[in-house]
Structure formats: C-alpha cells, structure tokens
Design a protein around this motif. Structure first.
Motif, PDB file in Angstrom:
ATOM      1  N   SER A 124       0.777  -1.326   0.133  1.00  0.00           N
ATOM      2  CA  SER A 124       0.046  -0.118   0.051  1.00  0.00           C
ATOM      3  C   SER A 124       0.918   1.259   0.235  1.00  0.00           C
ATOM      4  CB  SER A 124      -0.663  -0.117   1.231  1.00  0.00           C
ATOM      5  OG  SER A 124      -1.769   1.051   1.324  1.00  0.00           O
TER       6      SER A 124
ATOM      7  N   LEU B  60       2.627   1.632  -3.344  1.00  0.00           N
ATOM      8  CA  LEU B  60       1.900   2.164  -4.332  1.00  0.00           C
ATOM      9  C   LEU B  60       1.545   3.537  -4.312  1.00  0.00           C
ATOM     10  CD1 LEU B  60      -0.220   1.630  -6.681  1.00  0.00           C
ATOM     11  CD2 LEU B  60      -2.043   1.210  -5.088  1.00  0.00           C
ATOM     12  N   SER B  61       1.634   4.125  -2.947  1.00  0.00           N
ATOM     13  CA  SER B  61       1.324   5.539  -2.503  1.00  0.00           C
ATOM     14  C   SER B  61       2.704   6.364  -3.366  1.00  0.00           C
ATOM     15  CB  SER B  61       1.040   5.866  -1.270  1.00  0.00           C
ATOM     16  OG  SER B  61      -0.198   5.421  -0.972  1.00  0.00           O
TER      17      SER B  61
ATOM     18  N   LYS C  82      -5.104   5.691  -4.655  1.00  0.00           N
ATOM     19  CA  LYS C  82      -4.839   4.330  -3.978  1.00  0.00           C
ATOM     20  C   LYS C  82      -6.068   3.514  -3.792  1.00  0.00           C
ATOM     21  CE  LYS C  82      -3.284   3.953  -0.050  1.00  0.00           C
ATOM     22  NZ  LYS C  82      -2.618   3.912   1.107  1.00  0.00           N
TER      23      LYS C  82
END
Length: 172
Positions: free
Chosen positions: A86, A89-90, A157
């Motif tokens: 996560s 991805l950010s 996201k």
C-alpha cells in the motif's frame, strides 16, 4: 528501506529524467547551433551540456552520497521501515505525479514566456496555430493531472484497490 534509500531512488529517477530531457532537447539545440548566427553559443551550449551530463552521472553513480548530504542528521538511531504494498503504491503514484509535474512546469514556462513575448511585441501579423493552442491545453491538462497524482495519491490508491479487489483497505 531507510529514508536514505528513498532519496537515493528519487535521485536516480531524477537522473533518468535529466538524461531524457537532455536527449529530447539535443536535436533542437543542434539545429539552433547550425544556424550562422548561433555559432557564438556553441561553446556555452557545449559547456552546459557537459556539466549537465556530469551532474547526471554523479546522481546515477553516487545516489547514497547525495541522499546523506540532502537529509539532516538524525539524533535517534536509524530505523529501517518495511515498505508494504500500500505504501509502495502511494510512493509510486506520487513519483509518477512528480515526473508529470516537472515536465508540465517546463512546458508551461515555455508557453508563458511565449505569451509574454507576444504581448510585449507588436503582434499584428501573429496568429496562434491550432497546434499551439492544442499544446497549451495539453499542458494545462498535464499540470492538473500531475497535481491530482501528487496531492491525491491516497484517494487514487483507494480507487485502484476498490476496482482491483472490490474493497477499500484501511485508510493510511
């Protein structure tokens, strides 16, 4: 990854971007230098290009050295943090946004300079071409898209997770 590692990756990405810009602008610069009145700029351009390429090489081969110089000294011990998917991805969305933003700012500066120059001169015979207008609109769209990527990476996201997995993960 430590904070130095993040800056090192960013400096390598910046080196790639600078190399891309250098390669992209070289044909136009060579065309300018081939003009009879452009020969006085030849030595200056060669010096600037050589300096830029040396800077790119330094960014590419010594990214950790640059990262340590850029970051302030921390009093607490180094903390290695794991980069989960996560967070990765950010970071990726934000870096892509920064890439687009850097390119859009360069294009916007060109169009702003052209607009100022046209406003300063007697532009009676000047007419904007359809391609120029389309490029200005594309630059504005690119600036908006880059700002959405940089400032809204958490929302993007969540949107990606919702479409990919069908559920929104916890907001981080």
């Amino acid at each position: 990854m430590s904070r130095e590692d993040f800056i090192a990756v960013a400096s390598r990405l910046f080196a790639i971007y600078l190399l891309y810009i250098t390669i992209r602008s070289t044909p136009a610069a060579l065309q300018m230098l081939s003009q009879p009145d452009g020969m006085g700029w030849s030595a200056l351009y060669t010096a600037l290009l050589t300096g830029l390429l040396l800077f790119i090489g330094f960014l590419w081969f010594f990214p950790l050295t640059i990262a340590r110089k850029l970051l302030p000294v921390m009093r607490e011990p180094r903390s290695e943090t794991a980069l989960d998917s996560s967070t990765a991805l950010s970071v990726g969305i934000t870096l892509i946004g920064l890439w687009f933003l850097a390119s859009a700012i360069a294009d916007a500066s060109y169009w702003i300079a052209l607009l100022i120059r046209v406003a300063q001169t007697d532009a009676i015979g000047f007419e904007w071409s359809q391609e120029q207008i389309a490029n200005m609109v594309a630059t504005v769209v690119q600036l908006a898209f880059a700002l959405v990527l940089v400032l809204g990476s958490s929302g993007i996201k969540r949107l990606i997770h919702r479409y990919r997995f069908g559920a929104i993960p916890d907001a981080r």
